[in-house]
Design a protein around this motif. Structure first.
Motif: not given
Ligand code: FDA
Length: 588
Positions: A18-23, A327-330
């Motif tokens: 989730p973090a990498g794909l959003t970035m 977790g994914t939200n943050t």
């Protein structure tokens, strides 16, 4: 092992969770040259995290991905019932309406944001993010594992290995100006760059069993996300198994805790089916096990999110239990904070000091999140206590204690009161709107106006306290333009700074144009009020904005207020440009 020619990019993103794909999606939207590597052949293959809160949906809205996410998600209306029982078939012990879906809290959630929470398991969310990122031109490389990373004053050198190239593996060097380590709870980036962490790991161990079981009969009349099955003589603390809805009402994750001191749990099909059957309480339900996995509870936070040219985002920086569903939200919200800063620095529109504000702003949020999640886990103990469950109890002893909860008389009455209080405490996990939305920043990318933060009028963890104090998330209000309702949050974002003003504040719009020209960045502006660009027909914006009609708010690309003027000043152009220069750490 063969070596192929080096790749050069501005940003290397390690990890496509989730973090990498959003970035990746954000940087592609902002026109930044970036490469994302991820060691697996595809996105998440199992459900894992699933609660997606309003702030995260606002990020997806900013990326024009909100509708795609919602189309694949279970809606808020089907998330609400949080049920405690000894099994699905047995009489219920307690219930709480959660995630803002109950009538007592729905209004708070609706007033706070233009969007609503949903339940979307990670293996369904990630393909939506992947498609969105690729549609925006993101360069995502699967089966590509980071094996080493080091930095010097000019950049970062990473070595990656192809994992799907047969027996002959291929290595490649990637040279980047910045690296974002979004490589999860076992982050290679954090380890190799010696990021220091506070906290402890291995505080608990859990098993996930992903399975198919048609529980429509037991769930559809009380639709929810979490069904806690607490059986006498079983795990006294969080119950014998928590059923997490993956797909209403036929696909689930059965989660249970175990004590690693007693070895790993039996995850054979026979054993997990027996556990599932016991907690369903109906022998006629067919079961099909899809997958099992083990994971552990950590309580860790990186002391800094940046060392030189390397940043951590997501679980790489903060590792905590799933309580509160943060977790994914943050992780996604970390990327929303960092992406625009990287873009502006790489485009030469901001000084490098802007990047230091990422740690200043997100690390305290991460620390609050890991602490809150850990406390929420502990706060579940009063429920088992109220049920009369104790460690080491036999099933008969547990059942007899549970029966006492239903007994007439003062003792039973006290027990029922204690249970009600223990269930109410769960609001800090399941209706914690203030925790979900109330992130506030203090850094050099926020210009304090000297006024104190408004005092909370209600519990700040449970309730949202909208404010335009610099550093706060811009309050949401519906305003209207040509008969179309728009959220104030939709007036900004999308990688740009925005100026919001009201009647008599028109010179700020002119100032925004001048500042944009002087600094070489787009700055949009909106006059809200009768006769302006947007009508405040409900008067809600006027009630929330905390500035006069002629004042102005400067809003950052991530919707946080950077600066405000309470009234029109003598030199709006000069004042606005100065504020922007400070926020952007410009020295020219
Ligand atoms: P995430 O771990 O999702 O992604 C890491 C990425 O980095 C992956 O793409 C991986 O391939 C890549 N990677 C790792 N090392 C690499 C390397 N050396 N080179 C290249 N790529 C590399 N949370 C929650 O809130 N509720 C829940 O119920 C659960 N349940 C749950 C169950 C299980 C089994 C797990 C493992 C985790 C959870 N979580 C959870 C946690 C939740 O999944 C987590 O918070 C988010 O996935 C974090 O997103 P990130 O993008 O930061 O990391």
């Amino acid at each position: 092992m063969t070596m192929t020619s080096a790749v050069h990019t501005d940003v290397l993103i390690v990890g496509a969770g989730p973090a990498g794909l959003t970035m990746a999606a954000l940087l592609a939207t902002y026109g930044v040259d970036a490469v994302t590597v991820t060691k697996y052949a595809s996105t998440a293959h199992s459900p894992r995290a699933h609660i997606t809160n309003q702030r995260t949906m606002e990020v997806f809205r900013d990326l024009d991905l909100e509708d795609d996410v919602r189309a694949a998600a279970t809606p808020n209306e089907l998330m609400g019932n949080n049920v405690w029982a000894t099994s699905f078939a047995d009489e219920e012990i307690a219930r709480l309406l959660t995630w803002g879906s109950g009538p007592e809290r729905r209004m708070d959630y609706e007033l706070a944001s233009p969007t609503s929470m949903c339940n979307i398991p990670q293996h369904i969310l990630e393909p939506v993010l992947r498609e969105g990122a690729e549609a925006r031109g993101a360069d995502l490389r699967f089966s590509t594992e980071l094996i080493s990373v080091s930095q010097d004053t000019d950049g970062v050198t990473a070595v990656v290995r192809q994992r799907d190239s047969g027996t002959e593996q291929t290595k490649q060097t990637i040279r980047a100006r910045y690296v974002v380590g979004a490589d999860g709870g076992r982050s290679t980036v954090a380890e190799q760059l010696d990021f220091a962490f506070d906290g402890e790991s291995g505080l608990g161990a859990a098993a996930n069993v992903w399975l198919e079981a048609d529980l429509t009969k037991y769930a559809a009349y009380r639709p929810g996300t979490l069904y806690w099955m607490c059986q006498p003589g079983n795990d006294y603390w969080v119950g014998s198994g928590t059923w997490i809805c993956v797909k209403p009402w036929t696909e689930w994750v059965l989660l249970f805790m175990y004590d690693p001191a007693e070895g790993e749990p039996d995850l054979s099909e026979e054993a997990v089916i027996a556990r599932a059957r016991a907690t369903i309480g109906d022998p006629d339900i067919d079961l099909k096990i899809k997958a099992t996995s083990l994971w552990q509870i950590n309580h860790l936070i990186a002391q800094k999110y940046q060392i030189g040219r390397v940043f951590l985002a997501g679980d790489a920086a903060h590792r905590h239990p799933p309580a509160n569903g943060l977790g994914t939200n943050t992780s996604i919200q970390d990327s929303f904070n960092l992406a625009w800063k990287l873009a502006l620095v790489l485009q030469g529109k901001a000084g490098e000091e802007l990047l230091a504000t990422y740690t200043d702003e997100r690390q305290p949020v991460g620390r609050g999140v890991v602490d809150r999640a850990m406390q929420s886990v502990g706060d579940m103990r009063p429920i088992s206590k109220a049920l009369g469950f104790e460690p080491g109890q036999t099933a008969e002893e547990g059942q007899s204690a549970l029966d006492g909860l239903r007994a007439p008389g003062p003792v039973g009455e006290r027990r029922r009161r204690e249970l009600a209080e223990a269930v109410a405490l769960q609001n800090y996990q399941f209706n914690a709107l203030g925790v979900e939305l109330g992130q506030r920043y203090e850094s050099s990318a926020v210009i304090d106006d000297g006024s104190p933060w408004p005092k909370p009028t209600r519990d700040p963890e449970l309730y949202d306290h909208p404010t335009t104090h610099p550093g706060a998330r811009l309050p949401h209000a519906w305003v209207e333009h040509e008969r179309v309702a728009t959220s104030t949050l939709d007036l900004g974002g999308r990688g740009e700074f925005t100026v919001l003003t009201g009647i008599g504040g028109e010179p700020w719009a002119d100032a925004a144009q001048k500042a944009a020209a002087a600094l070489g960045i787009p700055v949009t502006s909106h006059v809200i009020g009768a006769g302006g660009d947007h009508a405040d027909v409900l008067g809600r914006w006027a009630a929330l904005r905390e500035i006069g009609d002629s004042g102005a708010l400067l809003v950052r690309p991530d919707h946080h207020v950077a600066w405000r003027a309470h009234h029109l000043t003598n030199d709006p152009s000069g004042d606005l440009e100065l504020a922007l220069r400070r926020v952007l750490a410009r020295t020219d």
